[in-house]
Motif scaffolding. Structure first.
Motif, mmCIF file in Angstrom:
data_model
loop_
_atom_site.group_PDB
_atom_site.id
_atom_site.type_symbol
_atom_site.label_atom_id
_atom_site.label_comp_id
_atom_site.label_asym_id
_atom_site.label_seq_id
_atom_site.Cartn_x
_atom_site.Cartn_y
_atom_site.Cartn_z
ATOM 1 N N PHE A 24 -9.060 2.859 -4.209
ATOM 2 C CA PHE A 24 -9.269 2.123 -2.964
ATOM 3 C C PHE A 24 -8.312 0.933 -2.864
ATOM 4 O O PHE A 24 -7.731 0.680 -1.812
ATOM 5 N N SER A 25 -8.125 0.212 -3.962
ATOM 6 C CA SER A 25 -7.209 -0.944 -3.971
ATOM 7 C C SER A 25 -5.773 -0.520 -3.704
ATOM 8 O O SER A 25 -5.043 -1.180 -2.959
ATOM 9 N N TRP A 28 -5.486 0.426 -0.054
ATOM 10 C CA TRP A 28 -5.520 -0.815 0.743
ATOM 11 C C TRP A 28 -4.140 -1.466 0.741
ATOM 12 O O TRP A 28 -3.625 -1.852 1.771
ATOM 13 N N ILE A 32 -2.836 -0.980 4.443
ATOM 14 C CA ILE A 32 -3.320 -2.132 5.187
ATOM 15 C C ILE A 32 -2.343 -3.292 5.082
ATOM 16 O O ILE A 32 -1.807 -3.768 6.068
ATOM 17 N N SER A 33 -2.104 -3.765 3.890
ATOM 18 C CA SER A 33 -1.240 -4.928 3.740
ATOM 19 C C SER A 33 0.236 -4.567 3.815
ATOM 20 O O SER A 33 1.055 -5.416 4.164
#
Length: 152
Positions: A24-25, A28, A32-33
Motif C-alpha cells: 500500500f505504501s 501510494w 498519489i504523491s
C-alpha cells in the motif's frame, strides 16, 4: 499438532499484514504523491523560466482555472504567464483596482470577499474573489463575471 499450525498461522497472518502495508505504501508513493511531485517540479521550472526572462519580476503566484498560469509584477507592469513561462499578457499596474472588484462582488453578487487575487480566466486576466462559500472570477478590464461557483 493443532497448536503448531496455530503458531504458524498467526505468523503468516502478521506477515501478510506487513506485506499489505508495504504494498500500500509503495502504491501510494507511485500513484498519489508521484504526480504531485511532477506537478511541483513543472511549476518550479515555470517559475525559473519566468525569473530568467524577467529578472525584475516580483510576487509570482500560480493560478489554475482553465489551465495553469502564473502572475507577477514589476514597479510599472502586471504580467500573466502560461505554463511554459511565456508571457500571455500585461497590464499597467495603475489599472489594478482590488477595491472595485470587492465592491462589485458584494453589491452585484452578494459575495463578501475574504480574498482577492489575480488569475487568468478562459481568455483574459481576472480578479479571483473568494468568499465564504462562493468563488467569483471578474474580467480584469471590464469587471464582467467570467465564472462563479459554490465552494465547499
Amino acid at each position: 499438532m493443532a497448536k503448531k499450525n496455530r503458531k504458524y498461522g498467526a505468523r503468516f497472518t502478521a506477515l501478510l499484514g506487513i506485506l499489505f502495508i508495504v504494498l500500500f505504501s509503495v502504491l501510494w508513493a507511485l500513484f498519489i504523491s508521484g504526480p504531485n511531485r511532477i506537478q511541483e517540479e513543472n511549476q518550479e521550472q515555470m517559475i525559473a523560466q519566468i525569473e530568467k526572462n524577467n529578472p525584475d519580476i516580483q510576487g509570482l503566484t500560480i493560478h489554475q482555472f482553465d489551465y495553469l498560469t502564473a502572475q507577477g509584477y514589476t514597479e510599472t507592469t502586471l504580467y500573466w504567464f502560461d505554463v511554459t513561462g511565456n508571457e500571455i499578457t500585461t497590464r499597467d499596474i495603475s489599472t489594478l483596482d482590488y477595491q472595485r472588484a470587492r465592491d462589485i462582488a458584494s453589491e452585484d453578487y452578494g459575495i463578501e470577499a475574504e480574498s482577492v487575487e489575480l488569475g487568468y480566466g478562459y481568455d483574459n486576466p481576472v480578479y479571483v474573489i473568494q468568499g465564504a462559500d462562493r468563488m467569483l472570477l471578474l474580467d480584469y478590464d471590464s469587471f464582467v463575471r467570467v465564472y462563479e461557483r459554490e465552494v465547499q
